[in-house]
Design an enzyme around this catalytic site. Structure first.
Site, PDB file in Angstrom:
ATOM      1  N   ASN A   7       0.878  -1.174   0.000  1.00 50.90           N
ATOM      2  CA  ASN A   7       0.000   0.000   0.000  1.00 50.90           C
ATOM      3  C   ASN A   7       0.913   1.221   0.000  1.00 50.90           C
ATOM      4  O   ASN A   7       1.563   1.515   1.007  1.00 50.90           O
ATOM      5  CB  ASN A   7      -0.935   0.010   1.206  1.00 50.90           C
ATOM      6  CG  ASN A   7      -1.859   1.229   1.204  1.00 50.90           C
ATOM      7  OD1 ASN A   7      -1.434   2.316   0.802  1.00 50.90           O
ATOM      8  ND2 ASN A   7      -3.092   1.063   1.646  1.00 50.90           N
ATOM      9  N   GLU A  34      -3.950   1.936  -2.929  1.00 57.87           N
ATOM     10  CA  GLU A  34      -4.038   3.380  -2.681  1.00 57.87           C
ATOM     11  C   GLU A  34      -3.128   4.170  -3.623  1.00 57.87           C
ATOM     12  O   GLU A  34      -2.330   4.986  -3.182  1.00 57.87           O
ATOM     13  CB  GLU A  34      -3.749   3.717  -1.205  1.00 57.87           C
ATOM     14  CG  GLU A  34      -4.938   3.448  -0.299  1.00 57.87           C
ATOM     15  CD  GLU A  34      -4.907   4.260   0.992  1.00 57.87           C
ATOM     16  OE1 GLU A  34      -5.470   5.371   0.973  1.00 57.87           O
ATOM     17  OE2 GLU A  34      -4.330   3.805   1.984  1.00 57.87           O
ATOM     18  N   ASP A 150      -4.114  -4.835   0.957  1.00 62.72           N
ATOM     19  CA  ASP A 150      -4.431  -4.198   2.234  1.00 62.72           C
ATOM     20  C   ASP A 150      -5.842  -4.630   2.619  1.00 62.72           C
ATOM     21  O   ASP A 150      -6.813  -4.111   2.070  1.00 62.72           O
ATOM     22  CB  ASP A 150      -4.323  -2.685   2.084  1.00 62.72           C
ATOM     23  CG  ASP A 150      -4.697  -1.942   3.367  1.00 62.72           C
ATOM     24  OD1 ASP A 150      -5.099  -2.608   4.339  1.00 62.72           O
ATOM     25  OD2 ASP A 150      -4.592  -0.708   3.370  1.00 62.72           O
ATOM     26  N   ASN A 152      -7.222  -4.318   5.580  1.00 60.89           N
ATOM     27  CA  ASN A 152      -7.796  -3.524   6.672  1.00 60.89           C
ATOM     28  C   ASN A 152      -8.470  -4.428   7.710  1.00 60.89           C
ATOM     29  O   ASN A 152      -9.543  -4.099   8.239  1.00 60.89           O
ATOM     30  CB  ASN A 152      -8.761  -2.466   6.141  1.00 60.89           C
ATOM     31  CG  ASN A 152      -8.058  -1.160   5.789  1.00 60.89           C
ATOM     32  OD1 ASN A 152      -7.223  -0.675   6.546  1.00 60.89           O
ATOM     33  ND2 ASN A 152      -8.378  -0.603   4.640  1.00 60.89           N
ATOM     34  N   ASP A 221      -1.832  -6.092   6.125  1.00 64.16           N
ATOM     35  CA  ASP A 221      -1.554  -6.405   4.718  1.00 64.16           C
ATOM     36  C   ASP A 221      -1.251  -7.897   4.638  1.00 64.16           C
ATOM     37  O   ASP A 221      -0.298  -8.373   5.261  1.00 64.16           O
ATOM     38  CB  ASP A 221      -0.378  -5.569   4.219  1.00 64.16           C
ATOM     39  CG  ASP A 221      -0.686  -4.084   4.279  1.00 64.16           C
ATOM     40  OD1 ASP A 221      -1.234  -3.554   3.303  1.00 64.16           O
ATOM     41  OD2 ASP A 221      -0.415  -3.459   5.339  1.00 64.16           O
ATOM     42  N   ASP A 250       2.771   4.780   4.965  1.00 61.92           N
ATOM     43  CA  ASP A 250       2.514   4.298   6.332  1.00 61.92           C
ATOM     44  C   ASP A 250       2.438   2.763   6.379  1.00 61.92           C
ATOM     45  O   ASP A 250       2.470   2.183   7.458  1.00 61.92           O
ATOM     46  CB  ASP A 250       1.278   4.968   6.962  1.00 61.92           C
ATOM     47  CG  ASP A 250       0.117   5.166   6.015  1.00 61.92           C
ATOM     48  OD1 ASP A 250       0.174   4.671   4.871  1.00 61.92           O
ATOM     49  OD2 ASP A 250      -0.863   5.828   6.409  1.00 61.92           O
ATOM     50  N   HIS A 251       2.379   2.124   5.193  1.00 63.33           N
ATOM     51  CA  HIS A 251       2.475   0.661   5.104  1.00 63.33           C
ATOM     52  C   HIS A 251       3.866   0.282   4.581  1.00 63.33           C
ATOM     53  O   HIS A 251       4.522   1.086   3.911  1.00 63.33           O
ATOM     54  CB  HIS A 251       1.455   0.104   4.110  1.00 63.33           C
ATOM     55  CG  HIS A 251       0.017   0.318   4.480  1.00 63.33           C
ATOM     56  ND1 HIS A 251      -0.811  -0.710   4.861  1.00 63.33           N
ATOM     57  CD2 HIS A 251      -0.735   1.442   4.505  1.00 63.33           C
ATOM     58  CE1 HIS A 251      -2.024  -0.225   5.110  1.00 63.33           C
ATOM     59  NE2 HIS A 251      -2.004   1.086   4.896  1.00 63.33           N
TER      60      HIS A 251
END
Length: 260
Positions: A7, A34, A150, A152, A221, A250-251
């Site tokens: 991501n 993303e 991802d 989530n 992930d 941030d991933h």
DNA sequence: ATGACTTGAGCATCAAGA
């Protein structure tokens, strides 16, 4: 064949970070989430130069998924089946052919779902039902398949720094985890977990409140392998070091080595 | 502590993320 999920949190802001990592890690295929870009605006040149074919499924501003592959991609499908009215770009599928066999690859960006309860959480759960239906169809085809991206979803307490702090979050609610495990229990293998049983192996750390230096992360992930693909699993790792660099996502990437 | 950061859209701030 080395296949990764990453991501990237915005392709335009991440070209340097992504190409630096590609040059080091040398993955054959990367499933990106993303991208936050329409297809026409995706910067293809840095990836063309490195020998990657690029297939995107983007939208303006948010979401968006892509596949970068050094091998040809066949039968590309965009969008998760099951709801013709869904306009969010969160799913892309393609077949990649290895030395011995072909693999059906699905790159996904599962909805966040916060705040829960609410319409965003309803959308998440409905999306996960469609995911389960697609997963059943992939298994029925009896070919090697992987659904990675991802999710989530924090599957278990050992996948979050502070389970108590997350108990009302859409990523960790019992209903969310149950929906995820229903998919896994169809016969998929969480590639990372079969290679590494240690707790606190994270793939995301919030930009805020020094989450990374404090290792306040979550593992969301995932790379799920069909039985035929699980038989090919050689290794699976998280490249967490790159979270320390300038302008990181941030991933961080997760990758598998498959004997394909 | 509903805070703190980061991105994209678009030009001042706001939505969205997880």
């Amino acid at each position: 064949m080395k296949i990764a999920t990453f991501n990237i949190n915005g392709i335009k802001a991440r070209v340097t970070a992504l190409t630096d990592w590609l040059d080091e890690a040398q993955p054959d295929v990367v499933l990106c989430q993303e991208i936050k870009s329409v297809d026409e605006a995706f910067p293809r040149e840095p990836f063309d130069e490195r020998g990657y074919n690029v297939e995107t499924h983007g939208q303006k501003g948010f979401n968006g998924v892509a596949i970068l592959s050094k091998h040809p991609l066949e039968d590309v499908m965009r969008g998760l089946p099951g709801d013709e009215t869904d306009e969010q770009a969160r799913w892309i599928e393609a077949t990649v052919v290895g030395e011995h066999d072909a693999l059906r690859l699905c790159g996904l960006y599962l909805p966040n779902g916060n705040p829960a309860p609410g319409p965003k959480y309803d959308y998440k759960l409905a999306w996960m039902e469609r995911l389960e239906a697609r997963a059943r169809a992939l298994l029925a085809a009896e070919m090697p398949a992987m659904m990675a991206g991802d999710y989530n979803v924090i599957p278990q307490p050992e996948d979050v720094h502070d389970p108590k702090a997350w108990e009302d979050d859409a990523l960790y609610l019992p209903q969310t985890r149950a929906a995820f495990h229903r998919v896994v229990n169809l016969g998929f293998t969480d590639a990372f977990r079969v290679r590494n049983a240690a707790p606190a192996q994270y793939t995301f750390w919030d930009y805020q409140a020094n989450a990374w230096p404090r290792n306040k992360g979550i593992r969301i992930d995932h790379m799920l392998l069909s039985p035929q693909a699980a038989d090919m699993l050689v290794d699976c790792r998280i490249d967490k070091e790159i979270r320390d660099r300038d302008k990181p996502s941030d991933h961080v990437p997760v990758w598998v080595e498959l004997d394909l």
